[in-house]
Design a protein around this motif. Structure first.
Motif, PDB file in Angstrom:
ATOM      1  N   LYS A 270     104.888  48.755  93.221  1.00  0.00           N
ATOM      2  CA  LYS A 270     105.783  47.744  93.773  1.00  0.00           C
ATOM      3  C   LYS A 270     105.879  47.812  95.299  1.00  0.00           C
ATOM      4  O   LYS A 270     106.678  47.092  95.897  1.00  0.00           O
ATOM      5  CB  LYS A 270     107.197  47.906  93.199  1.00  0.00           C
ATOM      6  N   ALA A 271     105.101  48.662  95.947  1.00  0.00           N
ATOM      7  CA  ALA A 271     105.185  48.834  97.402  1.00  0.00           C
ATOM      8  C   ALA A 271     104.964  47.501  98.114  1.00  0.00           C
ATOM      9  O   ALA A 271     104.172  46.662  97.666  1.00  0.00           O
ATOM     10  CB  ALA A 271     104.154  49.857  97.853  1.00  0.00           C
ATOM     11  N   PRO A 272     105.697  47.273  99.244  1.00  0.00           N
ATOM     12  CA  PRO A 272     106.686  48.157  99.869  1.00  0.00           C
ATOM     13  C   PRO A 272     108.004  48.163  99.098  1.00  0.00           C
ATOM     14  O   PRO A 272     108.431  47.126  98.584  1.00  0.00           O
ATOM     15  CB  PRO A 272     106.871  47.563 101.260  1.00  0.00           C
ATOM     16  N   CYS A 273     108.641  49.336  99.025  1.00  0.00           N
ATOM     17  CA  CYS A 273     109.894  49.455  98.293  1.00  0.00           C
ATOM     18  C   CYS A 273     110.634  50.695  98.788  1.00  0.00           C
ATOM     19  O   CYS A 273     110.134  51.450  99.630  1.00  0.00           O
ATOM     20  CB  CYS A 273     109.632  49.550  96.792  1.00  0.00           C
ATOM     21  N   ILE A 274     111.828  50.892  98.244  1.00  0.00           N
ATOM     22  CA  ILE A 274     112.661  52.034  98.621  1.00  0.00           C
ATOM     23  C   ILE A 274     113.060  52.784  97.367  1.00  0.00           C
ATOM     24  O   ILE A 274     113.497  52.175  96.381  1.00  0.00           O
ATOM     25  CB  ILE A 274     113.922  51.572  99.392  1.00  0.00           C
ATOM     26  N   ILE A 275     112.866  54.102  97.394  1.00  0.00           N
ATOM     27  CA  ILE A 275     113.335  54.979  96.322  1.00  0.00           C
ATOM     28  C   ILE A 275     114.584  55.692  96.829  1.00  0.00           C
ATOM     29  O   ILE A 275     114.561  56.313  97.890  1.00  0.00           O
ATOM     30  CB  ILE A 275     112.264  56.020  95.934  1.00  0.00           C
ATOM     31  N   PHE A 276     115.660  55.594  96.068  1.00  0.00           N
ATOM     32  CA  PHE A 276     116.900  56.284  96.452  1.00  0.00           C
ATOM     33  C   PHE A 276     117.264  57.302  95.376  1.00  0.00           C
ATOM     34  O   PHE A 276     117.460  56.946  94.207  1.00  0.00           O
ATOM     35  CB  PHE A 276     118.042  55.294  96.636  1.00  0.00           C
ATOM     36  N   LEU A 301     111.160  70.131  90.777  1.00  0.00           N
ATOM     37  CA  LEU A 301     111.136  70.195  92.235  1.00  0.00           C
ATOM     38  C   LEU A 301     109.706  70.301  92.751  1.00  0.00           C
ATOM     39  O   LEU A 301     109.331  69.623  93.713  1.00  0.00           O
ATOM     40  CB  LEU A 301     111.961  71.396  92.717  1.00  0.00           C
ATOM     41  N   ASN A 302     108.883  71.122  92.116  1.00  0.00           N
ATOM     42  CA  ASN A 302     107.488  71.259  92.538  1.00  0.00           C
ATOM     43  C   ASN A 302     106.745  69.924  92.423  1.00  0.00           C
ATOM     44  O   ASN A 302     105.943  69.568  93.295  1.00  0.00           O
ATOM     45  CB  ASN A 302     106.785  72.319  91.686  1.00  0.00           C
ATOM     46  N   GLN A 303     107.028  69.189  91.360  1.00  0.00           N
ATOM     47  CA  GLN A 303     106.367  67.886  91.196  1.00  0.00           C
ATOM     48  C   GLN A 303     106.841  66.916  92.265  1.00  0.00           C
ATOM     49  O   GLN A 303     106.048  66.129  92.809  1.00  0.00           O
ATOM     50  CB  GLN A 303     106.664  67.333  89.806  1.00  0.00           C
ATOM     51  N   LEU A 304     108.138  66.964  92.595  1.00  0.00           N
ATOM     52  CA  LEU A 304     108.665  66.084  93.651  1.00  0.00           C
ATOM     53  C   LEU A 304     108.020  66.413  94.987  1.00  0.00           C
ATOM     54  O   LEU A 304     107.649  65.506  95.752  1.00  0.00           O
ATOM     55  CB  LEU A 304     110.191  66.239  93.731  1.00  0.00           C
ATOM     56  N   LEU A 305     107.864  67.692  95.287  1.00  0.00           N
ATOM     57  CA  LEU A 305     107.217  68.093  96.540  1.00  0.00           C
ATOM     58  C   LEU A 305     105.782  67.593  96.587  1.00  0.00           C
ATOM     59  O   LEU A 305     105.297  67.109  97.622  1.00  0.00           O
ATOM     60  CB  LEU A 305     107.259  69.614  96.685  1.00  0.00           C
ATOM     61  N   THR A 306     105.089  67.695  95.465  1.00  0.00           N
ATOM     62  CA  THR A 306     103.693  67.251  95.411  1.00  0.00           C
ATOM     63  C   THR A 306     103.574  65.749  95.604  1.00  0.00           C
ATOM     64  O   THR A 306     102.716  65.264  96.349  1.00  0.00           O
ATOM     65  CB  THR A 306     103.073  67.650  94.057  1.00  0.00           C
ATOM     66  N   GLU A 307     104.435  64.994  94.932  1.00  0.00           N
ATOM     67  CA  GLU A 307     104.382  63.534  95.032  1.00  0.00           C
ATOM     68  C   GLU A 307     104.713  63.072  96.449  1.00  0.00           C
ATOM     69  O   GLU A 307     104.080  62.162  96.988  1.00  0.00           O
ATOM     70  CB  GLU A 307     105.350  62.899  94.029  1.00  0.00           C
ATOM     71  N   MET A 308     105.721  63.694  97.077  1.00  0.00           N
ATOM     72  CA  MET A 308     106.096  63.290  98.433  1.00  0.00           C
ATOM     73  C   MET A 308     105.004  63.637  99.434  1.00  0.00           C
ATOM     74  O   MET A 308     104.827  62.954 100.442  1.00  0.00           O
ATOM     75  CB  MET A 308     107.393  63.976  98.841  1.00  0.00           C
ATOM     76  N   ASP A 309     104.272  64.688  99.157  1.00  0.00           N
ATOM     77  CA  ASP A 309     103.211  65.099 100.068  1.00  0.00           C
ATOM     78  C   ASP A 309     101.936  64.292  99.859  1.00  0.00           C
ATOM     79  O   ASP A 309     101.089  64.221 100.740  1.00  0.00           O
ATOM     80  CB  ASP A 309     102.919  66.590  99.848  1.00  0.00           C
ATOM     81  N   GLY A 310     101.823  63.663  98.666  1.00  0.00           N
ATOM     82  CA  GLY A 310     100.553  63.037  98.326  1.00  0.00           C
ATOM     83  C   GLY A 310     100.483  61.546  98.546  1.00  0.00           C
ATOM     84  O   GLY A 310      99.387  61.003  98.706  1.00  0.00           O
ATOM     85  N   PHE A 311     101.600  60.838  98.565  1.00  0.00           N
ATOM     86  CA  PHE A 311     101.488  59.387  98.668  1.00  0.00           C
ATOM     87  C   PHE A 311     101.287  58.944 100.121  1.00  0.00           C
ATOM     88  O   PHE A 311     101.668  59.636 101.062  1.00  0.00           O
ATOM     89  CB  PHE A 311     102.695  58.691  98.034  1.00  0.00           C
ATOM     90  N   ASP A 312     100.713  57.773 100.269  1.00  0.00           N
ATOM     91  CA  ASP A 312     100.356  57.225 101.579  1.00  0.00           C
ATOM     92  C   ASP A 312     101.560  56.521 102.183  1.00  0.00           C
ATOM     93  O   ASP A 312     102.063  55.531 101.643  1.00  0.00           O
ATOM     94  CB  ASP A 312      99.189  56.252 101.419  1.00  0.00           C
ATOM     95  N   GLY A 313     102.034  57.005 103.321  1.00  0.00           N
ATOM     96  CA  GLY A 313     103.189  56.415 103.974  1.00  0.00           C
ATOM     97  C   GLY A 313     102.926  55.027 104.510  1.00  0.00           C
ATOM     98  O   GLY A 313     103.876  54.278 104.762  1.00  0.00           O
ATOM     99  N   ARG A 314     101.673  54.657 104.675  1.00  0.00           N
ATOM    100  CA  ARG A 314     101.360  53.333 105.216  1.00  0.00           C
ATOM    101  C   ARG A 314     101.569  52.223 104.194  1.00  0.00           C
ATOM    102  O   ARG A 314     101.558  51.049 104.538  1.00  0.00           O
ATOM    103  CB  ARG A 314      99.915  53.309 105.726  1.00  0.00           C
ATOM    104  N   LYS A 315     101.741  52.582 102.933  1.00  0.00           N
ATOM    105  CA  LYS A 315     101.980  51.563 101.910  1.00  0.00           C
ATOM    106  C   LYS A 315     103.382  50.987 101.985  1.00  0.00           C
ATOM    107  O   LYS A 315     103.652  49.933 101.421  1.00  0.00           O
ATOM    108  CB  LYS A 315     101.755  52.166 100.511  1.00  0.00           C
ATOM    109  N   GLY A 316     104.289  51.689 102.618  1.00  0.00           N
ATOM    110  CA  GLY A 316     105.652  51.187 102.739  1.00  0.00           C
ATOM    111  C   GLY A 316     106.593  51.675 101.663  1.00  0.00           C
ATOM    112  O   GLY A 316     107.547  50.988 101.327  1.00  0.00           O
ATOM    113  N   VAL A 317     106.322  52.857 101.101  1.00  0.00           N
ATOM    114  CA  VAL A 317     107.248  53.468 100.143  1.00  0.00           C
ATOM    115  C   VAL A 317     108.124  54.451 100.908  1.00  0.00           C
ATOM    116  O   VAL A 317     107.641  55.428 101.460  1.00  0.00           O
ATOM    117  CB  VAL A 317     106.502  54.189  99.004  1.00  0.00           C
ATOM    118  N   VAL A 318     109.421  54.167 100.958  1.00  0.00           N
ATOM    119  CA  VAL A 318     110.368  55.014 101.698  1.00  0.00           C
ATOM    120  C   VAL A 318     111.285  55.701 100.703  1.00  0.00           C
ATOM    121  O   VAL A 318     111.797  55.067  99.777  1.00  0.00           O
ATOM    122  CB  VAL A 318     111.199  54.172 102.682  1.00  0.00           C
TER     123      VAL A 318
END
Length: 620
Positions: A270-276, A301-318
């Motif tokens: 769904k990018a760009p989008c916001i996860i809260f 927590l380990n999975q959250l760290l991996t996902e945050m480190d792996g996705f592309d910030g240029r897609k617009g997912v904040v």
């Protein structure tokens, strides 16, 4: 072109109808496979009765089937009755049937034995195992489809344990904007850049910049962390994924990690989008030796760290997250590249409180409100508390049969939130009422006679539902950012003023000073252990604060001997303050009597009325 997010649902079904169809099919198969169970009612009897009826010549017909004997007996007239009995190994049965008489025209019993046809083993296997299993599978499938339709799968597989469970709001569903958020101008300025990136990513990508992957919203409860996250989505006009940190914590190991994977998969689609993620400390607590390798929260927590480190910030997912306990979060979660920004959502200052009050007052009918007075009276209140105060004022206006809110309504609602509603029916004796009046005038007198003390705004001896029998309200003229040693010491003196008045004028001490004692001791201890305002310990830190945004629990960081000395130092400060309060009251006894008499008569007096009494006494 903005993506359009809609709630997707599985086909609707009714589990009751599926269950009913299953029962009907089972009954049909039962009739088909075991027809003898659905025959008409047959009387069951014993073998001896069968032999006796045969010897009497009353049996017309005998049929042997599945080791059972069914025989028809002639009753009175033309009536017949069929009986059933078990087959016994009787070698003479056939001879008896041939020799026995019968009411039949032939005079002989008609008898026969039916040999059941046996199905093939394959058919028996299908009927006994395959077909019932298929029926129950269809019932289960119908029920799960119905549950999935009710809960809403958002396009995911209901039976997949990785379904994130996040609430997804389409860009058109989020109506909140920055105009709805007041008192947090610095936070809004920081988040405006994220909104601009989501609107115009090209001007940032042209220079090689990438969007911050995450922003952590930190602050006390009620400061608007969730509200400002929705406002970012509303300003950017993008989909909004909202989920609580506790929803990731599951009973079985691995399910929380699967939920994290599913959440980020949906967000990327769904990018760009916001996860809260609200209350992220539920899964983001610091890892230590007590955690096991298969701990559910650690794996999540380990999975959250991996996902945050792996996705592309240029897609617009904040990713926006909120917490009241930032000190408990894991260091790996806070490093740059994951939560790049930390946004403080502190309690609003004077101007911030005015802005928040204006936002909430737009929703109700009101007269000209003294914003400055109400804002000064609500020092230390959060945005949520201010919203509650405005609502309480509106409710009070309705109770008073008015259609507009006034400043008095807001003042009373402030007192209601702080001390509770008035207990008008509580009966207090004359002696107790006198003690309470002098107690409160003692606080007011000490506060009025000190230079570094907030002015008295109101004095009342009307009991409140919180347990307070009366109180003295002080309101600072301006917002105080720093408090000097004199300011804090004078506050302790004011706290002891009530007890000093009881001792000097009423010649007694009561339980009414319990809260004063608690506050004075807490403040004196902070002066010694945390603020470096003791000559004995100079600037030595002796106490640490934990959970500063959730009450601020403290713990000493010193030896036992030093803790004992701290108690002596705290006692010395309180005694000095108590003696100063006694001195002030002794020097103003006449004003004390006049003010207390006026308070007993009116029950509530303003700060201006109290000061006029003092001025009149001084002239005399």
């Amino acid at each position: 072109m903005k993506p359009n997010v809609q709630n997707q649902h599985a086909p609707k079904g009714n589990p009751f109808m599926g269950f009913l169809w299953g029962i009907l099919i089972v009954l049909f198969l039962n009739w088909l496979i075991f027809p003898n169970l659905t025959n008409r009612k047959i009387n069951v009897t014993d073998y001896g009765t069968f032999i006796g009826k045969m010897e009497e010549g009353k049996i017309k017909e005998v049929m042997i089937k599945n080791n059972q004997i069914y025989f028809t007996v002639a009753e009175d007239g033309d009536r017949t009755q069929t009986y059933q009995t078990g087959e016994i190994n009787d070698p003479q049965l056939v001879d008896r049937l041939l020799e026995a008489e019968s009411p039949n025209p032939t005079g002989k019993i008609a008898f026969n034995q039916i040999v059941p046809e046996e199905n093939s083993p394959i058919l028996n296997f299908i009927l006994m195992w395959i077909l019932p299993g298929l029926i129950f599978y269809l019932i289960w499938k119908q029920a799960t489809n119905s549950i999935r339709a009710r809960m809403g799968s958002n396009g995911g597989n209901f039976m997949s344990f990785g379904s994130s469970g996040a609430k997804i709001y389409a860009d058109s569903d989020v109506k909140t904007t920055f105009a709805d958020v007041a008192g947090q101008n610095e936070a809004k300025e920081t988040l405006t850049e994220i909104v601009d990136f989501l609107h115009n990513p090209q001007k940032y990508t042209d220079i090689g910049a990438s969007l911050p992957k995450g922003a952590l919203l930190v602050g006390p409860p009620g400061t608007g962390k969730t509200l400002i996250a929705r406002a970012v989505a509303g300003e950017a006009k993008v989909p909004f994924f909202a989920i609580s940190g506790s929803e990731f914590v599951q009973m079985f190991v691995g399910i929380g990690a699967a939920k994290v994977r599913d959440l980020f998969k949906q967000a990327n689609e769904k990018a760009p989008c916001i996860i809260f993620i609200d209350e992220i400390d539920a899964i983001g607590k610091r890892r230590d030796a007590s955690f096991g390798g298969n701990d559910e929260r650690e794996q999540t927590l380990n999975q959250l760290l991996t996902e945050m480190d792996g996705f592309d910030g240029r897609k617009g997912v904040v990713i926006l997250a909120a917490t009241n306990r930032p000190e408990s979060l894991d260091k790996a979660l806070l490093r740059p590249g994951r939560f790049d920004r930390r946004i403080q959502m502190e309690l609003p200052d004077l101007e911030g409180r005015k802005a928040i009050l204006e936002v909430h007052l737009k929703k109700i009918k009101h007269d000209n409100i003294d914003m400055n007075l109400v804002a000064r009276a609500t020092a230390g209140s959060s945005g949520a508390e201010l919203a509650n105060i405005v609502n309480e004022a509106a409710l009070r206006a309705v109770r008073m049969k008015r259609n507009r809110v006034t400043t008095n309504d807001l003042e009373e609602s402030v007192e209601t939130v702080i001390a509770g509603a008035q207990k008008k029916g509580k009966v207090i004796s004359t002696d107790e009422k006198r003690i309470i009046a002098y107690h409160e005038i003692g606080h007011a007198m000490v506060a009025a006679m000190q230079t570094h003390s907030a002015p008295v705004h109101k004095i009342t001896i009307i009991p409140r539902t919180s347990g307070a029998l009366g109180y003295t309200m002080q309101v600072d003229n301006n917002e105080q950012v720093l408090l000097s040693k004199e300011d804090l010491f004078n506050r302790i003196v004011t706290y002891t003023g009530g007890r000093a008045a009881e001792e000097l004028i009423c010649n007694t001490v009561t339980t009414g000073a319990s809260n004063d004692i608690e506050q004075a001791t807490k403040l004196a201890r902070a002066m010694v252990t945390r603020y470096g305002m003791s000559e004995t310990y100079d600037m030595m830190g002796l106490e640490t604060v934990k959970n500063a945004y959730l009450g601020g629990d403290t713990s000493l960081t010193c030896s036992t001997d030093t803790a004992t000395d701290i108690d002596h130092e705290v006692l010395r400060l309180i005694k000095e303050a108590h003696q100063k309060a006694r001195k002030i009251i002794t020097e103003n006894l006449e004003a004390m009597h006049q003010a207390a008499t006026f308070l007993i008569e009116k029950e509530t007096i303003t700060g201006d009325e109290f000061m006029r009494i003092l001025q009149q006494t001084e002239k005399q």
